[in-house]
Design an enzyme around this catalytic site. Structure first.
Site, PDB file in Angstrom:
ATOM      1  N   ARG A 110       2.675 -46.663 -20.779  1.00  0.00           N
ATOM      2  CA  ARG A 110       1.284 -46.471 -20.357  1.00  0.00           C
ATOM      3  C   ARG A 110       0.415 -47.719 -20.516  1.00  0.00           C
ATOM      4  NH1 ARG A 110       3.277 -41.800 -22.244  1.00  0.00           N
ATOM      5  NH2 ARG A 110       2.843 -39.948 -20.986  1.00  0.00           N
ATOM      6  N   HIS A 135       4.491 -45.876 -16.114  1.00  0.00           N
ATOM      7  CA  HIS A 135       5.770 -46.214 -15.466  1.00  0.00           C
ATOM      8  C   HIS A 135       5.617 -46.847 -14.083  1.00  0.00           C
ATOM      9  CE1 HIS A 135       7.664 -44.455 -18.827  1.00  0.00           C
ATOM     10  NE2 HIS A 135       7.908 -43.253 -18.389  1.00  0.00           N
ATOM     11  N   HIS A 206      15.453 -45.236 -17.755  1.00  0.00           N
ATOM     12  CA  HIS A 206      14.932 -43.940 -18.182  1.00  0.00           C
ATOM     13  C   HIS A 206      15.968 -42.817 -18.115  1.00  0.00           C
ATOM     14  CE1 HIS A 206      11.864 -40.927 -18.913  1.00  0.00           C
ATOM     15  NE2 HIS A 206      10.910 -41.823 -18.885  1.00  0.00           N
ATOM     16  N   ASP A 278       7.237 -38.597 -28.744  1.00  0.00           N
ATOM     17  CA  ASP A 278       6.971 -39.328 -27.503  1.00  0.00           C
ATOM     18  C   ASP A 278       6.280 -40.616 -27.953  1.00  0.00           C
ATOM     19  OD1 ASP A 278       6.681 -40.105 -24.920  1.00  0.00           O
ATOM     20  OD2 ASP A 278       5.528 -38.356 -24.257  1.00  0.00           O
ATOM     21  N   GLU A 343      13.874 -45.455 -24.491  1.00  0.00           N
ATOM     22  CA  GLU A 343      13.501 -46.454 -23.487  1.00  0.00           C
ATOM     23  C   GLU A 343      13.141 -47.755 -24.198  1.00  0.00           C
ATOM     24  OE1 GLU A 343      10.292 -44.243 -21.371  1.00  0.00           O
ATOM     25  OE2 GLU A 343      11.324 -42.616 -22.387  1.00  0.00           O
TER      26      GLU A 343
HETATM   27  C1  BGC Z   1       7.000 -40.849 -21.504  1.00  0.00           C
HETATM   28  C2  BGC Z   1       6.628 -39.391 -21.478  1.00  0.00           C
HETATM   29  C3  BGC Z   1       6.761 -38.909 -20.086  1.00  0.00           C
HETATM   30  C4  BGC Z   1       8.199 -39.124 -19.653  1.00  0.00           C
HETATM   31  C5  BGC Z   1       8.467 -38.671 -18.248  1.00  0.00           C
HETATM   32  C6  BGC Z   1       8.403 -40.984 -21.042  1.00  0.00           C
HETATM   33  O1  BGC Z   1       8.731 -42.314 -20.986  1.00  0.00           O
HETATM   34  O2  BGC Z   1       6.837 -41.400 -22.771  1.00  0.00           O
HETATM   35  O3  BGC Z   1       5.311 -39.200 -21.938  1.00  0.00           O
HETATM   36  O4  BGC Z   1       6.434 -37.571 -19.993  1.00  0.00           O
HETATM   37  O5  BGC Z   1       8.495 -40.481 -19.740  1.00  0.00           O
HETATM   38  O6  BGC Z   1       7.513 -39.141 -17.412  1.00  0.00           O
END
Ligand code: BGC
Length: 379
Positions: A110, A135, A206, A278, A343
């Site tokens: 983010r 992302h 991812h 998260d 990640e």
């Molecule tokens: C994020 C999550 C998100 C997920 C799927 C992860 O990398 O940290 O907050 O919901 O990706 O988008």
């Protein structure tokens, strides 16, 4: 006597046959490349298969550079598919965005309010996660077609030229990613990038993992170690506050191996905000380059996945937004917390946090990052 011999030998035939049946091993069930053959935005999309000498296999589509399947053995020699995903390109295009197995960029994770400045010029990015950028934006690198070249049986090279101001990012960014399935059972992901204007870059991968095999239930029982004594706590919108907090004496602590689900439901502010894990962990770095980020063990299959990286952080995401709505490759719904992501990355919102390691890339510099997902079996 004669009858007894006939009875014994037919019993043996029956049980031997059964025994034979029960020891037949699960082999990789590969997806037909034709399920991915299509043209998107004038570019050819297909599915590539990599195989190493011991028989591990992975399938990767050049749509989003997405790892679609990853088959490794368990302690009995049975192959299982370690990653969530779909059997057809249509399902990747038509399901809600989950980023299953994709390459992520130009900025993984983010950026607060989608804004950052370089040399006093403010840039505005798409805000696709409430008020924040996530992302890479509305159409990140998970949703573009990469130019692919299979270099050999174990290596796939992907290239993408991300144009100046795509999703708001400055500079033409020329990216190469190599996926390699090594004979040491590692999925190695290596990234390079150059730019013609100063920009920011934070590339990641991812995959959602379940070491019992995709679709095989919860990951709460996986045993997790994360090589980090600090993490970056977040505000209610999952943007780091800027502090590097100690994990010691909190449910965030994975410095000693524990079941993933042991503390996940603790009434702890950070877990309440994230709806589980998260969070970005601040990795203990090895000055010579690649360091251990995490080790995950699945006790029933004996599978271990170790993660090594050159990156300073790893986002540990416990599949909190999976809710059974999406059905996967084995026709089973992907339930709440039925997979985890690790990640590797620079920390979230680094462009707005001068105290975090920099993500700025200047012309004439080369971005380079490497991550290894190494699979083995409990001894
Ligand atoms: C994020 C999550 C998100 C997920 C799927 C992860 O990398 O940290 O907050 O919901 O990706 O988008």
């Amino acid at each position: 006597m004669r009858y007894l011999i006939i009875l014994v030998s037919s019993l043996c035939l029956f049980s031997c046959k059964n025994e034979k049946k029960s020891i037949s091993k699960m082999t990789p069930k590969l997806i037909a490349a034709a399920n991915f053959d299509t043209i998107i935005e004038g570019k050819k999309v297909t599915l590539y298969t990599l195989k190493n000498k011991s028989g591990a296999q992975t399938q990767i589509t050049n749509y989003g550079g997405t790892v679609v399947s990853l088959w490794v053995q368990d302690k009995e020699g049975n192959y299982g598919d370690m990653v969530l995903g779909h059997n057809t390109i249509a399902e990747y295009l038509n399901n809600p965005k989950t980023y299953f197995g994709s390459l992520i960029g130009r900025y993984g994770n983010r950026i607060a309010k989608g804004k950052f400045s370089i040399n006093n010029i403010e840039y505005s990015l798409a805000t696709n996660n409430n008020e924040n950028h996530l992302h890479g934006g509305t159409k990140g690198y998970d949703a573009v077609v990469w130019d692919a070249k299979q270099m050999d049986a174990q290596t796939l090279e992907l290239k993408y030229l991300s144009p100046d101001l795509e999703e708001g990012y400055p500079g033409n960014l020329s990216i190469t990613v190599q996926y390699q399935l090594t004979d040491a059972n590692e999925l190695k992901v290596e990234y390079w990038a150059t730019t013609d204007k100063t920009t920011i870059v934070n590339l990641t991968h991812h995959s959602y993992f379940n070491l019992k095999g995709e679709g095989n239930g919860t990951i709460n029982d996986h045993l997790v170690h994360i090589n980090a004594s600090r993490f970056t706590p977040v505000d209610a919108s999952l943007i780091p506050t800027g502090v590097l907090a100690l994990v010691k004496d909190t449910p965030m602590d994975f410095t000693t191996t524990k079941p993933l689900g042991k503390d996940i439901n603790a009434d702890y502010e950070q877990l309440n905000i994230g709806l589980g894990y998260d969070h970005n962990y601040v990795l203990e770095q090895n000055p010579t380059g690649i360091h251990l980020a995490a080790r995950v063990t699945e006790p029933t299959t004996g599978r271990i996945m170790e993660l090594y990286t050159s990156e300073p952080g790893v986002q540990f995401y416990s599949g909190n937004f999976l809710d059974g709505d999406v059905t996967g490759k084995s026709n089973k719904p992907y339930e709440y917390r039925s997979a985890f992501c690790l990640e590797t990355q620079h920390y979230p919102d680094s462009p707005n946090k001068p105290q975090f390691p920099t993500v700025v890339l200047h012309p004439k510099e080369e971005y380079h990052s490497v991550t290894l997902y190494k699979f083995s079996i409990v001894k």
